[in-house]
Design an enzyme around this catalytic site. Structure first.
Site, PDB file in Angstrom:
ATOM      1  N   GLU A   1       0.136  -9.637  -0.445  1.00 14.46           N
ATOM      2  CA  GLU A   1      -1.632  -9.818  -0.159  1.00 14.46           C
ATOM      3  C   GLU A   1      -2.250  -9.683  -1.766  1.00 14.46           C
ATOM      4  O   GLU A   1      -3.073 -10.639  -2.206  1.00 14.46           O
ATOM      5  CB  GLU A   1      -2.478  -8.733   0.313  1.00 14.46           C
ATOM      6  CG  GLU A   1      -1.813  -8.793   1.636  1.00 14.46           C
ATOM      7  CD  GLU A   1      -2.231  -7.613   2.736  1.00 14.46           C
ATOM      8  OE1 GLU A   1      -2.131  -6.677   2.320  1.00 14.46           O
ATOM      9  OE2 GLU A   1      -3.138  -8.004   3.638  1.00 14.46           O
TER      10      GLU A   1
ATOM     11  N   ALA B   1       0.984  -1.243  -0.001  1.00  9.47           N
ATOM     12  CA  ALA B   1       0.075  -0.075  -0.060  1.00  9.47           C
ATOM     13  C   ALA B   1       0.996   1.254   0.078  1.00  9.47           C
ATOM     14  O   ALA B   1       1.976   1.239   0.351  1.00  9.47           O
ATOM     15  CB  ALA B   1      -1.014   0.056   1.303  1.00  9.47           C
TER      16      ALA B   1
ATOM     17  N   GLY C   1       0.764  -5.185   1.169  1.00 17.65           N
ATOM     18  CA  GLY C   1      -0.195  -5.345   0.039  1.00 17.65           C
ATOM     19  C   GLY C   1       0.247  -5.926  -1.368  1.00 17.65           C
ATOM     20  O   GLY C   1      -0.497  -6.550  -2.013  1.00 17.65           O
TER      21      GLY C   1
END
Ligand code: HSC
Ligand code: NAD
Length: 712
Positions: free
Chosen positions: A106, A61, A103
């Site tokens: 992920e 992120a 992220g």
């Protein structure tokens, strides 16, 4: 942004494009979702590859968005995007080069297959930002790896190398060649095959025996890793959710925990540390020299002089950075011992040669002197180095506090002399203070900062004053701890307060570890104790200020700390590490107080924290005022990476801002009134000025500091 193209007739390649680390900003999230939808709806597309543009897959992120809720909420949410990736009816392959972190990993976990380059690394480092993997990572990873391996990765945040990731089953395949090409070929081979069991959201977590006991233990362990930090505990809770709840319920738990962490002061502090670490590389000096306008001469060979505790670690750090090193030591037994120790640490020779003769330093681009902390010895060495070394060579000292400029004066090249203050053990500790004297040239600073980066250090450029930044601020902190003992506290009480605050070790345990004799020697040199002090001088006053001789008395008793098996605590044997309370010390303190007419009073943890930390912070303001550190962020980087200040509390100056400058000022005023003979408790004028200007946020302090003379 995300690039979208079709290759080999049927494979949609979606490439994340947001240099330098392909972070998942709002624009990237938007592009990613549009691309996934385009791939889903195009009948010609039969499989998908997701990659990072120009190398790295994805650094996670966008951390810069975290401080701003409106940024975070603009564009599609990661959870939603990853759900559409996982739900796609066509095989999706992640092609991981460089790194897939946070992220980024992920996203890869939402893909049906993961291809990695053999040099890639993956990880969920959110915990070090005071967060947890909040876009499904805490739920998908345990389903893929099992609870044990997933919890380890999530709670430590460690980066896992591709080879290990393959063994863990986190990556499906590795390639040494072009990862995207390999992923495209594989994607084509998977077209039309069933995907259900490839969707981690559909899988149950592999079963685990004694689940309650396992997670109880995990919580205790997480608590011990970073005291007072909320994120590791939330990580354990989230993984427990993965082990015990259906996927969607687990996702709800992850979301709730993430929302609490995201708005916490701890996450704010950890994020601040992330940026202070990187910001230190953008050094400036008051003379106008800057990191981006100064060319550094490359350094490829180095000499280390003195192979004691520090010299050995410095040799290892330099050799690991790829330099060829000549290590010089005059004591034969030390040389032999050092050679064995360095080879052990380097697991072989590693480009290091050894000599008993200073002449061996003649060809080095850089010399690091690490002999005893004795000005006369160091002066003699710098004199010799000045004539022995080649003209362009930089001459550095690892002194903890001596005057760099005095050493520079012994040479014919003062602009090439600097301090490289490593911390013990030098090959492990991340901090390097790069100390410049008034005559050190900007090119010298630039070269040292570049070398620091090569060694993987957080290098902070600081000015020349006794103790530089870190040790200068430590002095008032230690002093208050001694005073508290005189007033009625015990080492256990002081240490417990500091450890609860988040330090890995309280001040007395730390002092036992590094050796009480080091400070004793310094105090003797400063004329505060030892034969130079006449018998008629009061024991508890020096130069008109309160002085505590406790440390000196301990050393006179032979209590040097761990190395002698006795210090502020008792150890089973010399060199042992487990500290136990010592009844001897209690009676020693009682007798001491009685002798000096001191009445022991009840001291609570709040007073311990305020006296020790506010005194240290106050000195930090003085350091800023004197221009010895260029910014509060630099001071905080020094404390977090060199002195164990808890990351989730940002650093001393950040902490002061978080507590409130007015409150810190008020505290100092109160304690100074009670202890007027302790000048370190007298609030410094910069702190007063900052409070008078309405306590501006930390990034605006420089405006108040400006206009004051600087020594940097
Ligand atoms: C309720 C809300 C829900 C939200 C859901 C979130 C879900 C998710 O779980 C959270 C995350 O992913 S958390 C994220 C988890 N990810 C991490 O924790 C990874 C953090 N990053 C790293 O560990 C290292 O940067 C790398 C190893 C990626 C590269 O190392 P290297 O090659 O030595 O390079 P370098 O010198 O280090 O950085 C170069 C420049 O890039 C900058 N920048 C870097 N990452 C950034 C980011 N994510 N962003 C923005 N910027 C980032 C960095 O500041 C620097 O900028 P400067 O202006 O030039 O100073
Ligand atoms: N120990 C620490 O935690 C620490 C941390 C940061 C900085 N420092 C600084 O690093 C320096 C070294 O400290 P240390 O703890 O490694 O000391 P040490 O006593 O362990 O080692 C010093 C070494 O220098 C050698 N030496 C002395 N004169 C020499 C000469 N003329 N030529 C070659 N070798 C010589 C000695 O034989 C000894 O092996 C000091 O200035 C100290 O203040 C120490």
């Amino acid at each position: 942004m995300a690039q979208y193209r079709i290759v080999s007739g049927s494979v949609a390649v979606i490439s994340i494009q947001n240099p330098p680390v392909n972070a998942l900003s709002a624009a990237v999230r938007e592009g990613l979702l549009l691309s996934v939808r385009a791939a889903a709806s195009d009948p010609l597309v039969r499989s998908v590859v997701i990659s990072g543009h120009n190398g790295p897959f994805c650094g996670g992120a966008d951390i810069k968005e975290f401080g701003n809720v409106s940024h975070l909420e603009s564009g599609p949410h990661l959870v939603e995007i990853f759900e559409s990736v996982e739900a796609l009816a066509k095989p999706v392959v992640a092609a991981i080069e460089g790194f897939a972190l946070g992220g980024g990993l992920e996203l890869a976990l939402a893909c049906h297959y993961r291809f990695g380059h053999s040099e890639a690394r993956v990880g969920l480092p959110e915990v070090s930002l005071g967060l947890l993997p909040g876009a499904g990572g805490s739920q998908r990873l345990p389903r893929l790896l099992g609870v044990r391996a997933a919890l380890d990765m999530i709670v430590t945040g460690r980066h896992v190398a591709a080879g290990e990731a393959l063994k863990l089953g986190l990556l499906d395949r590795l390639t040494d060649g072009n990862t995207v090409d390999a992923a495209v070929r594989f994607a084509q081979s998977a077209e039309g095959k069933p995907l259900d069991d490839r969707r981690l959201g559909n899988r149950p977590c592999p079963p685990l025996e004694n689940i309650d006991a396992f997670f109880e233990e995990a919580l205790i362990h997480a608590r011990g890793r970073a005291r007072g930090a909320a994120a590791p505990l939330a990580c354990v809770q989230a993984v427990r959710g993965a082990a015990t709840l259906p996927f969607l319920k687990g996702m709800e738990l992850e979301k709730r925990l993430m929302e609490t962490l995201m708005t916490s002061g701890q996450a704010q502090a950890s994020r601040y540390c992330f940026f202070t670490e990187r910001g230190a590389a953008r050094w400036t000096t008051p003379t106008g020299a800057r990191w981006d306008t100064c060319r550094a001469r490359p350094i490829s060979t180095a000499a280390v002089i003195g192979l004691g505790t520090m010299g050995r670690g410095i040799t290892v750090a330099l050799a690991r950075a790829g330099l060829s090193v000549v290590a010089v030591e005059t004591q034969e037994h030390q040389l032999d011992e050092a050679q064995r120790a360095v080879s052990r640490m380097l697991k072989g020779g590693g480009g290091v040669s050894y000599s008993a003769d200073l002449q061996a330093a003649a060809g080095a681009d850089l010399v690091v002197e690490a002999v005893f902390e004795d000005m006369a010895v160091k002066e003699e060495i710098f004199k010799q180095l000045s004539s022995v070394c080649k003209p362009g060579a930089l001459l550095a000292t690892n002194t903890s506090s001596l005057d760099i400029d005095r050493l520079a004066s012994c040479t014919l090249r003062p602009e090439q002399v600097l301090g490289l203050h490593f911390f013990a053990p030098a090959h492990v500790m991340r901090l390097l203070e790069v100390v410049s004297g008034p005559r050190t040239s900007p090119q010298t600073v630039a070269a040292a900062m570049q070398l620091g980066r090569r060694m993987g250090k957080v290098s902070v450029a600081v000015g020349n004053c006794p103790g530089f930044v870190g040790n200068r601020m430590l002095k008032p902190y230690l002093e208050q701890a001694y005073f508290l003992l005189e007033e009625g506290a015990s080492p256990e009480l002081v240490d417990a307060a500091l450890e609860e605050f988040g330090f890995p070790m309280g001040v007395f345990k730390m002092s036992d570890l590094s050796g009480l004799d080091i400070g004793w020697r310094v105090r003797k040199e400063e004329g505060l104790t030892g034969p130079g002090v006449t018998a008629d001088q009061p024991m508890r006053t020096r130069r008109g200020r309160r002085y505590s001789p406790l440390g000196d008395l301990m050393c006179e008793e032979g209590r040097y700390g761990q190395k002698t098996g006795r210090g502020w605590y008792l150890y089973d044997r010399p060199g042992a590490r487990v500290a136990r309370s010592d009844p001897w010390l209690r009676s020693f303190l009682e007798e001491y107080r009685e002798r000096h007419g001191l009445l022991a009073r009840r001291i609570d943890q709040q007073e311990v924290l305020e006296r020790c930390l506010y005194a240290l912070i106050n000195e930090g303001f003085r350091v800023l005022e004197d221009g010895v550190a260029a910014s509060p962020q630099n001071i905080d980087a020094i404390y977090v990476f060199g002195y164990g200040w808890p990351k989730h509390r940002g650093g001393p100056m950040f902490y002061a801002a978080q507590v409130g400058l007015a409150r810190v000022l008020e505290g100092l005023e109160k304690y100074h009134k009670a202890h007027p003979d302790s000048p370190h408790l007298q609030p410094c004028s910069l702190l007063r000025r900052l409070v008078a200007s309405g306590s501006p946020p930390i990034h605006k302090w420089s405006e108040v500091v400006k206009g004051h003379r600087s020594q940097l």
